[in-house]
Design an enzyme around this catalytic site. Structure first.
Site, PDB file in Angstrom:
ATOM      1  CG  MET A  38     103.738   7.906  27.026  1.00 56.71           C
ATOM      2  SD  MET A  38     102.422   6.793  26.490  1.00 56.71           S
ATOM      3  CE  MET A  38     100.974   7.704  27.006  1.00 56.71           C
ATOM      4  CE  LYS A  50     120.858  46.222  42.272  1.00 59.09           C
ATOM      5  NZ  LYS A  50     121.002  45.134  43.210  1.00 59.09           N
ATOM      6  CG  PHE A  65     127.500  37.614  39.668  1.00 58.09           C
ATOM      7  CD1 PHE A  65     127.948  36.301  39.652  1.00 58.09           C
ATOM      8  CD2 PHE A  65     126.528  37.971  40.600  1.00 58.09           C
ATOM      9  CE1 PHE A  65     127.445  35.360  40.545  1.00 58.09           C
ATOM     10  CE2 PHE A  65     126.028  37.043  41.499  1.00 58.09           C
ATOM     11  CZ  PHE A  65     126.493  35.735  41.471  1.00 58.09           C
ATOM     12  CD  GLN A  66     123.028  35.681  40.265  1.00 58.25           C
ATOM     13  OE1 GLN A  66     122.375  36.649  40.634  1.00 58.25           O
ATOM     14  NE2 GLN A  66     122.943  34.481  40.828  1.00 58.25           N
ATOM     15  CD  GLU A  89     114.359  30.866  40.093  1.00 59.79           C
ATOM     16  OE1 GLU A  89     114.610  29.629  40.012  1.00 59.79           O
ATOM     17  OE2 GLU A  89     115.062  31.663  40.732  1.00 59.79           O
TER      18      GLU A  89
HETATM   19  C1  LIG Z   1     110.636  17.295  31.016  1.00 56.97           C
HETATM   20  C2  LIG Z   1     110.361  16.054  30.234  1.00 56.97           C
HETATM   21  N1  LIG Z   1     111.339  15.148  30.056  1.00 56.97           N
HETATM   22  C3  LIG Z   1     111.088  13.995  29.362  1.00 56.97           C
HETATM   23  C4  LIG Z   1     109.851  13.764  28.837  1.00 56.97           C
HETATM   24  C5  LIG Z   1     109.586  12.491  28.044  1.00 56.97           C
HETATM   25  N2  LIG Z   1     108.557  11.676  28.720  1.00 56.97           N
HETATM   26  C6  LIG Z   1     107.264  11.681  28.350  1.00 56.97           C
HETATM   27  S1  LIG Z   1     106.315  10.712  29.319  1.00 56.97           S
HETATM   28  C7  LIG Z   1     107.616  10.263  30.258  1.00 56.97           C
HETATM   29  C8  LIG Z   1     107.430   9.309  31.400  1.00 56.97           C
HETATM   30  C9  LIG Z   1     106.736   9.933  32.532  1.00 56.97           C
HETATM   31  O1  LIG Z   1     106.804   9.064  33.625  1.00 56.97           O
HETATM   32  P1  LIG Z   1     105.761   9.178  34.799  1.00 56.97           P
HETATM   33  O2  LIG Z   1     105.680  10.566  35.262  1.00 56.97           O
HETATM   34  O3  LIG Z   1     106.070   8.149  35.828  1.00 56.97           O
HETATM   35  O4  LIG Z   1     104.397   8.888  34.071  1.00 56.97           O
HETATM   36  P2  LIG Z   1     103.756   7.505  33.580  1.00 56.97           P
HETATM   37  O5  LIG Z   1     103.856   7.509  32.095  1.00 56.97           O
HETATM   38  O6  LIG Z   1     104.498   6.394  34.215  1.00 56.97           O
HETATM   39  O7  LIG Z   1     102.331   7.596  34.040  1.00 56.97           O
HETATM   40  C10 LIG Z   1     108.783  10.844  29.798  1.00 56.97           C
HETATM   41  C11 LIG Z   1     110.117  10.617  30.359  1.00 56.97           C
HETATM   42  C12 LIG Z   1     108.869  14.760  29.036  1.00 56.97           C
HETATM   43  N3  LIG Z   1     107.644  14.644  28.527  1.00 56.97           N
HETATM   44  N4  LIG Z   1     109.135  15.876  29.757  1.00 56.97           N
END
Ligand SMILES: Cc1ncc(C[n+]2csc(CCOP(=O)(O)OP(=O)(O)O)c2C)c(N)n1
Ligand SMILES: [Mg+2]
Lengths: 564, 158
Positions: free
Chosen positions: A478, A162, A112-113, A50
């Protein structure tokens, strides 16, 4: 003629011109799925999660300007939509999410749900509804679409028990919506617009700061016209990319944390800012007390709460950008003042050019590791700048924003406000549904892509030829970057040692897979991937140590950029 | 600075949580809040007492206005208004102090609405200062419980 609530829902969608719904069935929405069976007007795409469904509706909306629609069951189906809804909320994207709910009489019994999805999504929807009676269905649906798509757009959730779906009522879709508490203001105040122009013309170092509102209000061509009449440089936010042509000589590129040197210098040294459809977010302003110290601020936005929220504003204008920009253009177009002004601020434009030449965005592609920036530049080159680009979140997102020059609105789709990893692939699928003729590319990270990879099955099933270019740096790049810079290089849980073989993964899903490990292979695999008839993953193994620069550390002023 | 905000809302389920959720979600503070139906049964009025600097209060007013269920928002703070609050006070009434309690009730034009052994329940309406003054004076007698409604306010004149 009486119809069931479920039939009313489908009929209302037809009458409102909804051509596609992204959905996932379950017990509470069986009546709706029954009404959808063999329906030829409303196309239903079966998603695989979803969250993916909501991002698809969101990508569809961003690419087309129409309202995206998602349909899910009660309980877990509904709670799975929350991240998608919050993503759309932060970026003001018009979507309507329909969720099934347990029968009215069971609500509150931990049936439920059952989940109180109206309560859960209250803070991340523009508005939401629990429909109490079948006779309210059509009116509520009409209101939901109206609220989602007008004023400052946003997500609306409609929760339907529902028994309301099974019950019957006459179908009557109202022509007009009457809501006592909702009157978005579209007209900018003429006097304020005149004051704004007067203030602009008095100054010598103006900057236009343009946000996602330019795209949402379809006023990018008006913005270009206005900026060119007065010769004012334009910087955009991440959300504003494509709202002003990235290749225009007046373009400064993006500003903020990973903005260009010239954009951040311009905003810090200007004497007046015209902010249009932007909200002075902390990723843009840096340290707020030192933001644009010498500048007067004119702020145009359709949402009064955006104005004066983070920075004090000298001339606030509440209204639709289209209306305000038209009024502004009318005041200056073809005038002597405009010509004089263009000349007067020429030295300021020269300053931009100088900053650009002394501090361009830069990287060096040697013979060794593939640079992610190089990959984005090749994607730009091979697509002629004409693709729809979605992104995941992280370095991949910032490199895409910096190195792909967006000339047109609705071609850069990215989760700006919430920063949702896992957004890019489903958003690309939604965009591809809206724009079947376009090449749609998700510039992804190896971490993010694993968050909604299951939607590859959706792309394959419906033959939606989206392309996923993974900048595979073997890490949550990042976050690793922040650890390198601000946590003494202690890489706590940011390396991804267990990365799947994306080529075989693509093949397992029935998509095509390609890989490059050397710089000289990049163009070739991109070309092959783009030419493949169906969806493809193009896994590019990039330099694991690359960083995104410039970077303004969180909480620092914009002038304190870390450069390469 | 303290502000009194009068908010007309749709009289429908969930409105209170939309408004209170707005305050908690954005870190605005609520000192008191009272809600009831108006002369039009489809509309309720909330009277909210809050505090914050000008910028915060401006945001509160705008954010309230933005809610689809909110019909009208008025900041009564710098207007001529009538402010009232109702308080119920359970106070000790020992043989030695009874007379003093009754005297105070009389002076403040309050009412005794319930009597028990060694305990009176007092009702009073007034503005905050008056209520606080009564509470202050009753304190030495031993207050067992108080219930206050929070402020309601209406603009003076037409
Ligand atoms: C759902 C979610 N969880 C955690 C983060 C924190 N976060 C920001 S950038 C990142 C790393 C992303 O890794 P990748 O997709 O490999 O991208 P890269 O920076 O290596 O290009 C994380 C964990 C986020 N933005 N979104
Ligand atoms: Mg990565």
């Amino acid at each position: 003629m009486k119809m069931t609530g479920a039939e009313i829902l489908i009929k209302a969608l037809e009458d409102l011109g909804v051509d596609v719904v992204f959905g996932y069935p379950g017990g509470a929405v069986l009546n709706i799925y029954d009404a959808l069976f063999q329906n030829t007007k409303v196309r239903h795409l079966l998603v695989r999660h979803e969250q993916g469904g909501v991002h698809m509706a969101d990508g569809y909306a961003r690419a087309s300007g129409k309202t995206g629609v998602c349909l899910v069951t009660s309980g877990p189906g509904a709670t799975n939509t929350v991240t998608g809804i919050a993503t759309a909320y932060m970026d003001s994207i018009p979507i309507v999410v329909f969720s099934g709910q347990v029968p009215s009489l069971m609500i509150g019994n931990d049936a439920f749900q059952e989940a109180d999805i109206v309560g859960i999504t209250r803070p991340c929807t523009k508005h939401n509804y629990l429909i109490k009676q079948t006779k309210d269905m059509a009116r509520t649906i009409k209101e939901a679409f109206y609220i989602a798509s007008t004023g400052r757009p946003g997500p609306v959730l409609v929760d339907i028990p529902k028994d309301v779906l099974a019950g019957t009522a006459e179908y009557h879709l109202p022509e007009e919506v009457k809501l006592r508490g909702y009157h978005p203001n579209y007209e900018g105040h003429q006097k304020q617009v005149e004051n704004a122009i007067r203030m602009l013309l008095e100054k010598e170092r103006p900057v236009i700061y343009a946000g996602g509102g330019v795209i949402l209000s379809d006023s990018s061509s008006l913005l270009s016209e206005f900026a060119r009449i007065l010769g004012i440089p334009v910087t955009t936010t991440l959300m504003g990319l494509g709202g002003f042509p990235g290749t225009d000589p007046l373009s400064l590129g993006m500003l903020g944390m990973h903005g260009t040197f010239r954009a951040n210098m311009a905003i810090s040294h200007c004497d007046v800012i015209l902010g249009v459809g932007a909200r002075f977010d902390d990723r843009v302003t840096g340290k707020i007390d030192e933001f644009a110290p010498g500048a007067k601020i004119i702020h145009v936005d359709i949402d009064p709460t955006s104005i004066q929220k983070n920075v004090p504003v000298d001339i606030p204008i509440v209204g639709d950008l289209k209306d305000v920009l038209r009024k502004m253009i009318k005041l200056v177009k073809g005038t002597k003042e405009a010509a004089k002004y263009r000349k007067k601020i020429a030295p300021w434009r020269d300053q931009m050019a100088e900053w650009k030449s002394t501090h361009p965005l830069a990287y060096k592609q040697g013979k060794g590791k593939i640079k992610p920036q190089y990959v984005v530049e090749q994607v730009y080159d091979l697509t002629g700048g004409d693709a729809i680009i979605t992104t995941e979140v992280g370095q991949n997102q910032m490199f895409a924003a910096q190195y792909y020059l967006f000339d047109n609105p609705r071609t850069f789709l990215s989760s700006g406000g919430l920063g949702t990893m896992g957004y890019g692939l489903p958003a690309a699928i939604g965009a591809q549904v809206a724009m079947p003729e376009k090449l749609v590319v998700d510039i992804a990270g190896d971490g993010s892509i694993q968050m909604n990879i299951q939607e590859l099955a959706t792309a394959v099933q419906y033959r939606l030829p989206v392309k996923v270019v993974i900048l595979n740096n073997g890490s949550l790049g990042m976050v690793r970057q922040w650890q390198e810079l601000f946590f003494q290089g202690k890489l706590s849980h940011t390396c991804l040692p267990q990365i799947p073989d994306f080529v075989r993964l693509a093949e397992a899903y029935g998509a095509a897979g390609f890989r490059a490990t050397k710089p000289e292979q990049v163009r070739d695999v991109l070309r092959k991937g783009f030419a493949a008839p169906g969806p493809a993953i193009i896994d590019i193994v990039t330099d694991p140590n690359e960083m995104v620069y410039p970077m303004v550390p969180a909480g620092a002023p914009l002038t304190k950029m870390l450069l390469v | 600075m303290r502000h009194t905000i009068s908010v007309l809302v749709e009289n429908e389920f969930g409105v209170l949580s939309r408004v209170s959720g707005l305050f908690s979600g954005r870190g605005f503070n609520i000192e008191s809040l009272s809600v009831a139906e108006t002369q039009d049964p489809t509309v309720s009025r909330m009277t909210i007492v809050t505090s914050g600097n000008d910028q915060i209060v401006e945001q509160i007013l705008k954010q309230l206005n933005k809610l689809v269920s909110v019909i009208k928002v008025v900041n009564l703070t710098n207007k001529e208004t009538v402010n009232r609050e109702l308080v119920l006070i359970k106070v000790n009434a020992d043989p030695e102090t009874k007379a003093e309690v009754l005297r105070l009730v009389d002076i403040f034009r309050a009412k005794i609405v319930d009597v028990a052994i060694r305990c009176y329940t007092i009702e009073m309406t007034g503005d905050e200062e008056k209520i606080n003054a009564l509470l202050q004076l009753l304190k030495p007698n031993g207050i067992r419980e108080i219930v206050r409604t929070g402020r309601v306010a209406i603009a003076r004149g037409m």
